[in-house]
Design a protein around this motif. Structure first.
Motif, short mmCIF file in Angstrom:
data_model
loop_
_atom_site.label_atom_id
_atom_site.label_comp_id
_atom_site.label_asym_id
_atom_site.label_seq_id
_atom_site.Cartn_x
_atom_site.Cartn_y
_atom_site.Cartn_z
N GLU A 74 0.77 -1.02 0.55
CA GLU A 74 -0.17 0.26 -0.08
C GLU A 74 0.79 1.08 -0.20
N ALA A 75 2.38 1.20 0.66
CA ALA A 75 2.89 2.57 0.90
C ALA A 75 3.56 2.81 0.08
N VAL A 76 3.91 1.31 -1.52
CA VAL A 76 4.81 1.92 -2.63
C VAL A 76 3.52 1.86 -3.66
N LEU A 77 2.55 1.94 -4.04
CA LEU A 77 1.64 1.60 -4.70
C LEU A 77 0.58 3.40 -4.45
N SER A 93 -5.09 2.51 -20.27
CA SER A 93 -4.96 1.66 -19.26
C SER A 93 -4.35 0.16 -19.92
N SER A 94 -3.94 -0.93 -19.41
CA SER A 94 -3.37 -1.16 -20.13
C SER A 94 -2.75 -2.96 -19.04
N ARG A 95 -2.90 -4.11 -19.72
CA ARG A 95 -2.15 -5.11 -18.71
C ARG A 95 -1.11 -4.68 -18.69
N GLU A 96 0.01 -4.62 -19.82
CA GLU A 96 1.36 -3.95 -20.05
C GLU A 96 1.58 -3.35 -19.13
N ARG A 97 0.74 -1.77 -18.94
CA ARG A 97 1.19 -1.22 -17.88
C ARG A 97 1.05 -1.48 -16.56
N ASP A 98 -0.23 -2.33 -16.56
CA ASP A 98 -0.16 -2.85 -14.75
C ASP A 98 0.49 -3.97 -14.23
N ALA A 102 3.58 -3.21 -11.51
CA ALA A 102 3.52 -4.51 -10.70
C ALA A 102 5.20 -4.88 -10.41
N MET A 103 5.94 -4.73 -11.45
CA MET A 103 7.41 -4.88 -11.28
C MET A 103 8.11 -4.33 -10.78
N VAL A 104 8.11 -2.50 -11.13
CA VAL A 104 8.63 -1.38 -10.49
C VAL A 104 8.16 -1.78 -9.12
N ALA A 105 6.92 -1.66 -8.77
CA ALA A 105 6.55 -1.77 -7.13
C ALA A 105 7.02 -3.29 -6.62
N LEU A 116 11.40 -14.42 -12.44
CA LEU A 116 11.20 -15.68 -12.08
C LEU A 116 10.80 -15.71 -10.18
N GLY A 117 11.45 -15.45 -10.00
CA GLY A 117 10.99 -15.04 -8.54
C GLY A 117 10.32 -14.31 -7.91
N MET A 118 10.37 -13.53 -8.59
CA MET A 118 8.92 -11.83 -8.11
C MET A 118 7.63 -12.15 -8.89
N ALA A 119 7.95 -13.16 -9.80
CA ALA A 119 6.17 -14.19 -10.02
C ALA A 119 5.85 -15.02 -9.10
N ARG A 120 7.06 -16.02 -8.50
CA ARG A 120 6.85 -16.79 -7.51
C ARG A 120 6.24 -16.01 -6.49
N ALA A 121 7.22 -14.98 -6.11
CA ALA A 121 6.14 -14.20 -4.76
C ALA A 121 5.63 -13.55 -4.42
N TRP A 122 5.39 -13.35 -5.41
CA TRP A 122 3.74 -12.55 -6.02
C TRP A 122 2.68 -12.68 -5.26
#
Length: 435
Positions: A74-77, A93-98, A102-105, A116-122
């Protein structure tokens, strides 16, 4: 077989593993094992298994409920929304933008995570659910990166409009990242900043405003030198961003005399950089830069004919001076120790020949880089060395000394702040003149 639990008066019951054997019309019990040492709960489990019951993990009988971490998400977003980060990436707005948001956050929340680790940790946080990308895997993230790369120039132009202004300061520096693999066309051997000599690397440069806020990033071959990367950035600011008047700021390795000569031919171009040690030594030896003035003042401004239409500002940092002095002393001591070993080998006859001795001495000098402070004599059967105190003292006199060179007039610079801001700290003179 079955479990038989036999009461034992005031003592714990006996737990026996038994079987029944029929002998004619009689049934006889035979004890196979005494399990009295087991807890009663384990005995009951064994009893149930022997009766044919199927046992499973406790979790299978329960509904697992897990709470995802949310506070840092919440703080980062919230910060990204206030900055308008999503609209900076793309107005629509688009899925690519989301996915990019998400990757930057995700990188802010977990800087060390790979895609790979980011997708698993979501699943551990609410980030993916908040942005509606919980179903994305690493392939989706790589595809979003390709989409982002196509928009790089547009994004950089938006950042330039937001952070750069005509006549303002632009900072640029180059760094590198070592590379694992051999297929990247940009990966080359070069000046390694990661402490991994002998590995391929990719160079990348960051262009920012005066506060250090990033505006543009460029990638170069790993063997690209700092000066070579500068002029394309100047051209980028002038043509792509439409800013024809600016002050380019870089360190002494970035903005060399070649780059300054090129920028002199561009209207509206000014610079701030620093002199290299050789140029500082020349000013000191010529008497223009009088080191004894630093006993009372920590900032000196002057001009010199070798740097026409520029101002030179010298400042000494006493903390850095002490650090450099200590480092030099350590290197000199280490060099002397190694040279002493070489001398012992020559004196004992284990090392002979001028060429062989020279090779061995050269390895020591190349390792510690302070050979200039030693007087060395090599013969076929003799080797001697001594420390040249005069050369050490000459170098020590420049410890902690900076000389900034700039084409920006004093009236165009903001007032200096901090310990160097007093009027008495300034000294103006020209080459060859008496202060």
């Amino acid at each position: 077989m079955y479990i038989d639990i036999v009461p034992n008066r005031g003592s714990p019951p006996a737990i026996l593993l038994r079987e029944s054997i029929r002998e004619g019309k009689r049934v006889r019990k035979r004890t196979i094992a005494n399990l009295s040492a087991l807890p009663i709960e384990q005995a009951e489990m064994i009893r149930r298994v022997l009766k044919g019951e199927k046992l499973g993990p406790l979790e299978s009988a329960l509904e697992v409920v897990r709470s995802q971490h949310h506070g840092h998400v919440e703080a980062v977003l919230t910060a990204m929304r206030r900055l308008g980060f999503d609209k900076l990436i793309d107005a629509k707005s688009s899925r690519e933008r989301d996915l990019v948001v998400a990757m930057v956050a995700g990188r802010i929340i977990a800087p060390e995570a790979s895609k790979l680790g980011m997708a698993r940790a979501w699943s551990d946080t609410t980030l993916a659910d908040e942005l509606g990308v919980a179903d994305a895997d690493e392939d989706c993230l790589y595809a979003a990166m390709d989409w982002l790369l196509e928009r790089q120039e547009t994004i950089e132009k938006r950042l330039a409009r937001r952070h750069l202004q005509a006549g303002g300061v632009v900072l640029f520096d180059l760094t590198s990242s070592y590379f694992e693999g051999v297929t990247c066309p940009l990966a080359q051997l070069g000046y390694n900043r990661d402490g991994k000599p002998g590995t391929l690397q990719v160079n990348w440069g960051l262009l920012t405003d005066a506060r250090g806020c990033p505006v543009a990033v460029s990638v170069f071959e790993g063997n690209t030198g700092d000066p070579k990367a500068l002029l394309p950035q100047v051209e980028k600011v002038r043509t792509t961003f439409g800013i024809d008047k600016l002050v380019m700021v870089g360190d002494r390795g970035m903005i060399s005399q070649v780059q300054i000569d090129a920028m002199r031919d561009l209207d509206g171009m000014q610079w701030i950089t620093a002199l290299k040690n050789g140029a500082i030594r020349k000013l000191a030896d010529g008497g223009t830069l009088q080191l004894d003035l630093f006993d009372a003042r920590n900032l000196i401004a002057f001009t010199h004919d070798d740097f026409p239409d520029e101002r030179l500002i010298a400042c000494r940092n006493p903390d850095l001076a002490r650090l450099r002095t200590a480092k030099r002393n350590d290197l000199i001591a280490a060099t002397a120790a190694e040279l002493g070993k070489v001398k012992a080998m020559v004196d004992s006859g284990r090392l002979k020949g001028k060429a062989k001795i020279g090779v061995r001495v050269g390895k020591v000098v190349d390792k510690y880089k302070v050979g200039k402070h030693f007087d060395i004599a090599i013969d076929d059967a003799a080797f001697s060395f001594s420390l040249n105190a005069e050369r050490v003292a000459a170098e020590a006199a420049l410890d902690g000394l900076y000389v900034i060179r700039t084409s920006v007039a004093e009236a165009d610079m903001s007032a200096p702040r901090g310990p160097c801001s007093t009027t008495n700290g300034w000294r103006r003179s020209s080459a060859g003149s008496e202060p």
